[in-house]
Design a protein around this motif. Structure first.
Motif, mmCIF file in Angstrom:
data_model
loop_
_atom_site.group_PDB
_atom_site.id
_atom_site.type_symbol
_atom_site.label_atom_id
_atom_site.label_comp_id
_atom_site.label_asym_id
_atom_site.label_seq_id
_atom_site.Cartn_x
_atom_site.Cartn_y
_atom_site.Cartn_z
ATOM 1 N N LYS A 287 0.827 -1.206 0.000
ATOM 2 C CA LYS A 287 0.000 0.000 0.000
ATOM 3 C C LYS A 287 0.861 1.256 0.000
ATOM 4 C CE LYS A 287 -4.140 -1.878 2.240
ATOM 5 N NZ LYS A 287 -4.999 -1.851 3.456
ATOM 6 N N LYS A 291 1.379 1.306 -5.219
ATOM 7 C CA LYS A 291 -0.024 1.731 -5.206
ATOM 8 C C LYS A 291 -0.812 1.244 -6.413
ATOM 9 C CE LYS A 291 0.549 5.789 -2.233
ATOM 10 N NZ LYS A 291 1.890 5.456 -1.757
ATOM 11 N N VAL A 294 -3.290 -3.738 -5.968
ATOM 12 C CA VAL A 294 -4.216 -3.892 -4.847
ATOM 13 C C VAL A 294 -3.870 -5.200 -4.146
ATOM 14 C CG1 VAL A 294 -6.630 -4.031 -4.142
ATOM 15 C CG2 VAL A 294 -5.989 -2.672 -6.145
ATOM 16 N N TYR A 296 -4.378 -7.973 -0.933
ATOM 17 C CA TYR A 296 -5.319 -8.473 0.058
ATOM 18 C C TYR A 296 -4.666 -9.540 0.923
ATOM 19 C CZ TYR A 296 -8.327 -6.550 -3.554
ATOM 20 O OH TYR A 296 -8.895 -5.723 -4.484
ATOM 21 N N LEU A 311 -13.522 -6.848 -2.774
ATOM 22 C CA LEU A 311 -12.306 -6.236 -3.282
ATOM 23 C C LEU A 311 -11.871 -6.756 -4.639
ATOM 24 C CD1 LEU A 311 -10.232 -6.135 0.032
ATOM 25 C CD2 LEU A 311 -11.671 -4.358 -0.948
#
Length: 432
Positions: A287, A291, A294, A296, A311
């Motif tokens: 993060k 950027k 994504v 998880y 998501l």
């Protein structure tokens, strides 16, 4: 389809009770833990579930524990989601998890290697009074300069051991030198945090461990890569299994270049990443510095729901649906989530890697056209899967069960029932 990377955390992410939800919801996860207990000769699962934090922090236990949780998470992920990655990467100890899940190191060998790695690192730490400290809020150049200033001999040395992100670096070395560097950086306004680890990892203090560990690595047999794995030392994908002994030996004394690893994934077109293992440290780094990706975490059931429903972008959701209804995609998932028992490199290359790439090409053709697979394409994928099972020396009973599962879940039993040798399994199937 968008490119996905699997990420595997390293030491420092461990905590008592990690992997609990995986164990509760998955027989596959339980079998991974049981195999670890058998290979290691002690109850690792008990240490993870109910041991003390101090015991689990000991590197000889922390390393096999983290590997076990990550491999369990990976195998459950392949069953529940099944999207095959374009890349894998692991932070420090996590590199072993990445190599194991990419089919390069067998799980039993990986357990023995990381257990021995932890023991050797612990022995090296006992020879020197070492420490590690995270530094946040200072520039790379300033931290490197302070480390040089605080180091005045082989008996007083501190170096940057982890380039984790633009916001966080870790320094490692002799305790007095680390403490001096930390005081200087703190006076500059940086935030510092001493790590709860039992050895000064990724520093010259690990030279004695590295020399002995090279022998352990050289004695192992390595398979081919099912997908690229980014190495900590170079920040680039391995070019061949022949590099493993050298790079994993260097990793003990060289810095972890996680910043370069993240950049490599970005440059490779990765847009989604899943962190498989304890906590979400790598998710936070992504993060901060990646950027465009994504990321998880994937440790708890609630995170699975987020990945599937909240998501996951449209392409990933489409891939998940295909995995539930497409024989070709199911064959890819089944091929990688079954245990390998064959470490003849040439045989594995011909009997697994080559047919796996053929099935991948079939899937790519389907992705490009958006068309469902033809009967001929599905039959080809199933025949190639059977060949891969034989090469991996998957027991016949498990082969039949996995083929039955694919046909049942894709509604194709009537088309391909002749491919199943055991008719008893067919009688047990519901009509399709």
């Amino acid at each position: 389809m968008r490119k996905l990377a699997l990420l595997f955390p390293g030491q420092g992410s461990q905590y008592v009770g990690m992997g609990k939800e995986l164990l509760e919801r998955s027989a596959t996860a339980r079998s991974v833990f049981a195999e670890a207990n058998e290979v290691l000769g002690f109850d690792l699962q008990q240490i993870i579930a109910a041991g003390s934090a101090e015991e689990l922090t000991r590197t000889e236990y922390a390393q096999p524990a983290l590997l076990t949780v990550s491999v369990a998470a990976y195998r459950v992920y392949m069953e529940e989601i099944g999207v095959v990655p374009a890349y894998a990467a692991g932070h420090s100890l996590g590199e072993f998890s990445a190599l194991t899940c990419a089919g390069v190191i067998s799980y039993p060998d990986a357990l023995r290697l990381v257990r021995r790695r932890g023991q050797l690192m612990q022995e090296a730490a006992a020879e020197e009074a070492g420490a590690m400290c995270a530094v946040i809020g200072s520039s790379r150049e300033r931290i490197e300069a302070v480390c040089v200033q605080a180091s005045n001999s082989d008996e007083r040395m501190v170096v940057v051991s982890n380039y984790n992100s633009s916001e966080q670096l870790v320094i490692s070395g002799h305790r007095l030198a680390v403490e001096e560097a930390a005081r200087t950086l703190e006076s500059d306004g940086a935030r510092i945090s001493f790590l709860k680890v039992s050895a000064p990892f990724h520093s010259p203090l690990m030279h004695s461990a590295a020399a002995k560990f090279r022998e352990e690595l050289a004695a192992c047999t390595y398979g081919s890569f099912e997908w690229p794995v980014v190495a900590n030392v170079t920040g680039k994908p391995y070019e061949s299994p022949a590099q493993i002994t050298s790079l994993l030996t260097q990793q003990l004394t060289a810095p972890v270049r996680w910043d370069q690893t993240m950049q490599e994934l970005c440059d490779g077109g990765v847009s989604i990443a899943v962190e498989l293992g304890a906590k979400r440290v790598l998710t936070q780094f992504m993060k901060s510095d990646a950027k465009s990706i994504v990321c998880y975490p994937y440790e708890k059931a609630a995170e699975l729901d987020l990945l599937r429903q909240e998501l996951a972008p449209e392409q990933l959701e489409q891939a998940r649906r295909l995995a539930a209804n497409n024989v070709v995609t199911r064959c890819l998932a089944a091929a990688v989530c079954t245990k390998n028992r064959n470490w003849d490199l040439e045989e594995y290359e011909q009997g697994f890697v080559a047919p796996y790439k053929q099935v991948q090409r079939l899937q790519e053709q389907l992705d490009e056209t958006g068309a469902p697979p033809t009967e001929a394409q599905m039959r080809e994928a199933l025949e190639l899967l059977k060949q891969m099972f034989i090469t991996k020396r998957v027991p016949e009973q498990e082969q039949r069960e996995r083929l039955v599962d694919i046909l049942k879940q894709t509604g194709t039993t009537s088309l391909f029932s002749s491919m199943l040798a055991d008719s008893e399994h067919l009688h047990a199937l519901e009509p399709c």
